[in-house]
Enzyme design. Sequence first.
Site, PDB file in Angstrom:
ATOM      1  N   ARG A   1       0.780  -1.260  -0.108  1.00 48.32           N
ATOM      2  CA  ARG A   1       0.190   0.031  -0.030  1.00 48.32           C
ATOM      3  C   ARG A   1       0.934   1.229   0.001  1.00 48.32           C
ATOM      4  O   ARG A   1       0.599   2.191  -0.509  1.00 48.32           O
ATOM      5  CB  ARG A   1      -1.078  -0.002   1.105  1.00 48.32           C
ATOM      6  CG  ARG A   1      -1.689   1.188   1.326  1.00 48.32           C
ATOM      7  CD  ARG A   1      -2.666   1.025   2.682  1.00 48.32           C
ATOM      8  NE  ARG A   1      -3.774   2.365   2.661  1.00 48.32           N
ATOM      9  CZ  ARG A   1      -3.555   3.372   3.501  1.00 48.32           C
ATOM     10  NH1 ARG A   1      -2.541   3.147   4.339  1.00 48.32           N
ATOM     11  NH2 ARG A   1      -4.431   4.165   3.484  1.00 48.32           N
TER      12      ARG A   1
ATOM     13  N   ASN B  51      -4.209   9.330   4.256  1.00 51.05           N
ATOM     14  CA  ASN B  51      -2.900   8.894   5.001  1.00 51.05           C
ATOM     15  C   ASN B  51      -2.959   8.966   6.508  1.00 51.05           C
ATOM     16  O   ASN B  51      -2.458   8.143   7.074  1.00 51.05           O
ATOM     17  CB  ASN B  51      -1.617   9.650   4.477  1.00 51.05           C
ATOM     18  CG  ASN B  51      -1.419   9.411   2.863  1.00 51.05           C
ATOM     19  OD1 ASN B  51      -1.766   8.359   2.133  1.00 51.05           O
ATOM     20  ND2 ASN B  51      -1.031  10.169   2.375  1.00 51.05           N
TER      21      ASN B  51
ATOM     22  N   HIS C 223       0.730   4.498  -2.557  1.00 51.94           N
ATOM     23  CA  HIS C 223       0.396   5.748  -1.831  1.00 51.94           C
ATOM     24  C   HIS C 223       1.418   6.843  -2.337  1.00 51.94           C
ATOM     25  O   HIS C 223       1.398   8.016  -2.583  1.00 51.94           O
ATOM     26  CB  HIS C 223       0.198   5.747  -0.651  1.00 51.94           C
ATOM     27  CG  HIS C 223      -1.227   5.600  -0.178  1.00 51.94           C
ATOM     28  ND1 HIS C 223      -1.921   6.527   0.652  1.00 51.94           N
ATOM     29  CD2 HIS C 223      -2.049   4.520  -0.177  1.00 51.94           C
ATOM     30  CE1 HIS C 223      -3.181   6.017   0.680  1.00 51.94           C
ATOM     31  NE2 HIS C 223      -3.060   4.853   0.278  1.00 51.94           N
TER      32      HIS C 223
ATOM     33  N   HIS D 244      -6.414  -6.073  -2.658  1.00 50.86           N
ATOM     34  CA  HIS D 244      -7.059  -6.166  -1.452  1.00 50.86           C
ATOM     35  C   HIS D 244      -7.562  -7.699  -1.439  1.00 50.86           C
ATOM     36  O   HIS D 244      -8.458  -7.862  -0.616  1.00 50.86           O
ATOM     37  CB  HIS D 244      -8.532  -5.207  -1.796  1.00 50.86           C
ATOM     38  CG  HIS D 244      -8.505  -3.895  -1.516  1.00 50.86           C
ATOM     39  ND1 HIS D 244      -9.551  -3.108  -1.502  1.00 50.86           N
ATOM     40  CD2 HIS D 244      -7.379  -3.238  -1.067  1.00 50.86           C
ATOM     41  CE1 HIS D 244      -9.046  -1.832  -1.377  1.00 50.86           C
ATOM     42  NE2 HIS D 244      -7.709  -1.872  -0.934  1.00 50.86           N
TER      43      HIS D 244
END
Length: 354
Positions: A65, A97, A69, A196
């Site tokens: 992740r 975040n 990001h 996911h």
Amino acid sequence: MNSFGLTLTALCCIVVVLGGLPFSSDAQLDPSFYKNTCPKVHSIVREVIRNVSKTDPRMLASLVRLHFHDCFVLGCDASVLLNKSDTIVTEQEAFPNINSLRGLDVVNRIKTAVEKECPDIVSCADILALSAQISSILADGPNWKVPLGRRDGLTANQSLANTALPAPFHPLETLKKKFSDQGLDTTDLVALSGAHTFGRSHCSLFVDRLYNFSSTGKPDPTLNTTYLQELRKICPNGGSTNNLANFDPTTPDKFDKNYYSNLQGKKGLLQSDQELFSTSGADTISIVNKFSADKNAFFESFETAIIKMGKIGVITGNQGEIRKHCNFVNKEFAKLGLITKASVESEEGMSSSF
């Protein structure tokens, strides 16, 4: 990376930057970039992550992740790692975040070990890219050759982090538009959403689906009723929205294709997950079916998509810098005069749409 209906405390996990940024087709990245200058970099990154994952298996999903990001804002330049300072408005406090990023301390451990072996050679942006690949491998997921040679950026952009990312309540067409704006196609969207298949999400991201979907006072009709009851136990109405639920209720720490069979069974945790299969007539349905039936097809598409994503907006050559500490640009770090610990992290919530 709070609720679907009214809050924006977590947005997406796998999106990239605004359309104005280059897609890096000209970037000189090479998997063997450190072959002569830091040949042990892969093994160093792997050893740190492997040791951490023994006691915190969720960290593998968190590091995947974190790479996503990073690439969301200003390209894959480690901007997400920069702490607040006199010159930096940190992305760590942006809605997607704040109170959700994990792995910052792990990246710093890796950076320290790498600097000891080969100082001033390996960028923090490349450490993030390698960490995602190695985390996937350790979770029995896909393996890809990571193009390397990124340089670290000199700034961050909190406002871009707040606005450029699709939210977990966006409909499919919005998700597709967000991806296409960045040079990512529909297959990339479905494949990258497959991250996911492991990790966790805070209740805040899907609680509206359980009790008051789209302000109807009823649950999301695309949600499996048995699964609905299971989620309500984890996220009681009016209870804490910080509780965590597995993205995949069967193999929560394994990178596999169960994400897609979950969608087929109306067990996508976030609305933005289930949209891929439950949107009537959508071209994503056939892709979900393909990936559910064929793990190799999913893995191959994921590898292609994450390599493409990892090249967005990169800086190379003499641009940017190689940070000495991942949380500070070198000028700020020099002013400190000493090594500063990374900011304290919150509990991992995978609080993001992607």
